[in-house]
Design an enzyme around this catalytic site. Structure first.
Site, PDB file in Angstrom:
ATOM      1  N   VAL A   1     -19.283 -31.888 -21.017  1.00 50.35           N
ATOM      2  CA  VAL A   1     -18.633 -33.163 -21.337  1.00 50.35           C
ATOM      3  C   VAL A   1     -17.783 -33.658 -20.169  1.00 50.35           C
ATOM      4  CG1 VAL A   1     -18.544 -32.591 -23.804  1.00 50.35           C
ATOM      5  CG2 VAL A   1     -16.547 -32.165 -22.371  1.00 50.35           C
ATOM      6  N   CYS A   2     -17.585 -34.977 -20.149  1.00 52.10           N
ATOM      7  CA  CYS A   2     -16.633 -35.625 -19.250  1.00 52.10           C
ATOM      8  C   CYS A   2     -16.038 -36.793 -20.031  1.00 52.10           C
ATOM      9  CB  CYS A   2     -17.298 -36.067 -17.941  1.00 52.10           C
ATOM     10  SG  CYS A   2     -18.491 -37.399 -18.130  1.00 52.10           S
ATOM     11  N   LYS A   3     -15.537 -37.807 -19.363  1.00 53.29           N
ATOM     12  CA  LYS A   3     -14.925 -38.931 -20.070  1.00 53.29           C
ATOM     13  C   LYS A   3     -15.960 -39.782 -20.798  1.00 53.29           C
ATOM     14  CE  LYS A   3     -11.765 -42.822 -19.500  1.00 53.29           C
ATOM     15  NZ  LYS A   3     -10.841 -43.491 -18.569  1.00 53.29           N
TER      16      LYS A   3
ATOM     17  N   GLY B   1     -19.725 -39.538 -19.876  1.00 48.88           N
ATOM     18  CA  GLY B   1     -21.077 -39.001 -19.794  1.00 48.88           C
ATOM     19  C   GLY B   1     -21.707 -39.029 -18.418  1.00 48.88           C
TER      20      GLY B   1
ATOM     21  N   MET C   1     -15.966 -37.755 -23.904  1.00 56.00           N
ATOM     22  CA  MET C   1     -14.730 -37.637 -24.670  1.00 56.00           C
ATOM     23  C   MET C   1     -14.284 -38.960 -25.274  1.00 56.00           C
ATOM     24  SD  MET C   1     -14.004 -34.466 -24.825  1.00 56.00           S
ATOM     25  CE  MET C   1     -12.377 -34.616 -25.558  1.00 56.00           C
TER      26      MET C   1
END
Length: 108
Positions: free
Chosen positions: A59-61, A63, A87
């Site tokens: 995951v990141c902010k 994608g 996220m």
């Protein structure tokens, strides 16, 4: 090579597989999935030994960075999946997060 990606709606809570968060330190501190492993994207090559051997959600902010991480990790032989929407979608869905600051968790 295609990037294995999953939509949030198909991810149970809590996720049944390990999670790696590739965001930067400030983003991680503000809010992350409890139990996730924090490896910022730029540190990934040096920290490959920490990546779980089993299938892992990345995951990141939003994608984008996690898609880059998944592409790289898949090329290294890891079984990884990108979380579409990252996220931002996680928080918008009301899923639980924890912070490192003692303040309520949020996505930075």
């Amino acid at each position: 090579m295609s990037i294995p990606t999953i939509d949030l709606g198909t991810v149970p809570q809590p996720p049944p597989i390990p999670v790696i968060d590739v965001r930067e330190d400030e983003e991680w501190s503000a809010g992350h999935i409890e139990g996730a492993l924090h490896i910022p994207l730029q540190q990934l090559p040096a920290r490959l030994g920490e990546v779980p051997a089993e299938q892992t959600l990345v995951v990141c902010k939003a994608g984008g960075r996690s898609a880059q991480a998944v592409l790289y990790l898949a090329q290294q032989g890891y079984d990884v999946i990108n979380l579409a929407g990252g996220m931002l979608d996680w928080a918008a869905d009301g899923r639980p997060m924890v912070s490192e600051t003692g303040e309520p968790a949020y996505v930075l």
